[in-house]
Design an enzyme around this catalytic site. Sequence first.
Site, mmCIF file in Angstrom:
data_model
loop_
_atom_site.group_PDB
_atom_site.id
_atom_site.type_symbol
_atom_site.label_atom_id
_atom_site.label_comp_id
_atom_site.label_asym_id
_atom_site.label_seq_id
_atom_site.Cartn_x
_atom_site.Cartn_y
_atom_site.Cartn_z
ATOM 1 N N ASP A 1 -4.323 -3.069 6.719
ATOM 2 C CA ASP A 1 -5.015 -1.899 7.243
ATOM 3 C C ASP A 1 -4.294 -1.507 8.531
ATOM 4 O O ASP A 1 -3.581 -2.322 9.134
ATOM 5 C CB ASP A 1 -6.509 -2.179 7.482
ATOM 6 C CG ASP A 1 -7.313 -0.873 7.542
ATOM 7 O OD1 ASP A 1 -6.685 0.210 7.720
ATOM 8 O OD2 ASP A 1 -8.542 -0.909 7.407
HETATM 9 C C1 BGC Z 1 -9.033 2.575 7.770
HETATM 10 C C2 BGC Z 1 -8.385 2.715 6.402
HETATM 11 C C3 BGC Z 1 -7.467 3.903 6.404
HETATM 12 C C4 BGC Z 1 -6.431 3.719 7.504
HETATM 13 C C5 BGC Z 1 -5.430 4.850 7.591
HETATM 14 C C6 BGC Z 1 -8.024 2.583 8.891
HETATM 15 O O1 BGC Z 1 -8.666 2.713 10.114
HETATM 16 O O2 BGC Z 1 -9.771 1.384 7.812
HETATM 17 O O3 BGC Z 1 -9.378 2.862 5.427
HETATM 18 O O4 BGC Z 1 -6.871 4.052 5.159
HETATM 19 O O5 BGC Z 1 -7.111 3.654 8.742
HETATM 20 O O6 BGC Z 1 -6.026 6.015 8.031
#
Ligand code: BGC
Length: 738
Positions: free
Chosen positions: A284
């Site tokens: 993530d």
């Molecule tokens: C989120 C993800 C997301 C990523 C990119 C993170 O903060 O948990 O779900 O895909 O950001 O935006």
Amino acid sequence: MKSYNSAKKCHFCHKPVAIAFSILLLSSLLTLSSSCRSQAQQKPYADITNAADERKIDSILSVLTLEEKVNMLCGNGKFTSPGIERLGIGDLQYTDGPLGIREEIAKDSWEPVGLTSDSATFFPCGSALAATWNTAMLYECGLAMGEEAKTRGKDLLLAPAINITRTPLNGRTYEYMSEDPLLNARLAVSFVQGVQEAGVAACVKHYAANNQETRRGSVDVNMDERTLREIYLPAFKAAVTEGGAYSVMSAYNKFRGFYCGENEYLLNKILKGEWGFQGPVVSDWGGTHSTVAAAMNGLDVEMGTARYFNKNLLDSVKQGLVPVSVIDDKVKRILRLKLFTQRTPVPAGTQEVSTPAHNKTAYDIAGESIVLLKNTRKNLPLKNIKSSSIVVIGNNALQKNAQGGFGAGVKARYEITPLEGLKNRMGKDARIEFVQGYKATYHRGKPFGMFPDTLPDQKLIAEAAKAASRADIALLFIGNNREVETENSDRKNLNLPFGQDALIKAVCAANPNTILVVVAGAPVNLHVADSCASSILWAWFNGSQAGYALADVILGKINPSGKLPFTIPVKLNDSPAHALGTFPGKEKAEYTEGILVGYRWFDTKDIAPAYCFGHGLSYTDFTYGEPQTNKPAYSRKDTAIITFNLTNKGEYDGYETVQLYVKEMDPKVTRPAKELKAFKKMFVTTGNETAVTLSLPIADLAWFDEKLMNWVVNPGTYQLAVGSSSRDIRKVAQIKVK
Ligand code: BGC
């Protein structure tokens, strides 16, 4: 340095894993409940590897330098990671879901680029998708999102988001699907297959146990093995082994002491080992915390930061801390995905986004997601509205939800609000007036985020009550919005925000024909709403076509068929994690409720919810015939076939989602009072009857025995309960398992 979290080193041997994967896949396909399968357009997704690609990958690998390989393992922009330019292999292009394709943002910051060509379809939120209980629809949704991602040149869609709804307060409940592992799994598989049909890789997130936003970057989740296997992993397993997902995103949180992005047990042992996953694990954004531990324990790509899998990783390889074979394995995983996405070319020229077909998909989903919670006096659907006066009350009638709060949204090409939808559909016949009812105002809170104000605005309430008293019908819009439900913070309580309870009381007192519409993606406290209103619809953050779908439900053009994918409790402390005081947890979140998540808790502990899991009324009435089983007793390898008739006794054609819940009658271990084991969405025209067939592989009655580390089917008697919701059980049968 001993930083990785298991004594065991990872050894990668592709052939046995590939064979194991095929066997696993075959057996899971064989045991897949056909009741659910029949609705999805099944694709024979097997092993995501194929011999030709593997040969190509080996030959690419043989000409790459170590520097080039390591370079591929770390993002080179917010949503890109490097390919190999000299070989004509482009960067990997990522895009956020799950609400639709995110607008383009700058390479190195979160600022939107400001293009005119990056708007997209806003699809209903995850909990709305789940409320359709329609796997075919999830496939269509995935396909449409995949096509829009492809049009924009993307390789990976960061969706579906399939963490279990453990608490109603999780800020991301609206993005996630359900509190039930079977529903989650079946929907996830179809969605993944749809996305990948468009030649885009699904990235299933957030693996695993990412069930709260509070301290999500540090909280250490602990649960017993049985709970992990029975509740938190099934959807991920199905998305990988049945859906053939090409990538997985590791979660921010820790699990049993180790960050998910460097968790040997979750990544190497279960995901890549037991499930034979052959694609890349992507962190993530900003969720990588180490170089050697993360590299050794199964993370393949660092995203959001470039701190660990950069030169530090190269140095670690040179120092012998990370073997080259581990790097090779990561590169192979990325190339597997890239060769797959390259097979479907990006359409040339400027493409139309948000096509009529995609708008229709968004409309169909929205229409099937809306839940009729209550219709005691049958005020819905509205009939004979000619020359009526209708007052639409509440800021949520105007609120757009494609963007807002923290995290991914969609620059929607358009979003039809409820008020627009209602005016468009009934403006010619009825007089529609709007009054605001409440203001959406906020105060700032910690760590960051905006928290809704709670005090009622008496002036707006008085104005709303006056307008309601002189109208024939009042449509009152309440609920949350995307500032209230947001990534990175959990809600503080279940209360309706902005003083809405006072507004509900005043409007319902002024007009008994008040219809409440709740716009929200997560449970709210409906105590006041319930005591005042006789008709309540739940309308979600419902995408580009939200307003039209809602208006058509209100007018009876669509007969509502949505069913709740989660329990709405009477009060917060009725929910397991809150009853046990384990939410949100400080450093640790102990999931002491174990397998009793959602309705499993409410039913086993005999706690009445406000609205139960699986609940959703229709404008018509269905009756259920006596269920018959094809045999009285089964062996563990059998599949029980349950048949019964479903009759539409009412005045409208409609869909009913029949649900099969199972209970072991005399268990020697804890078993929930009910577990969903099959469901099927059926269309029956008025006055007609249809035969329903549900398949129940006896293997699905298993529980996970942590001593044996295996699934066990207990012999004995099982009750099979079929019904319209988890608490509206219409008929029961019993079977024996030998
Ligand atoms: C989120 C993800 C997301 C990523 C990119 C993170 O903060 O948990 O779900 O895909 O950001 O935006």
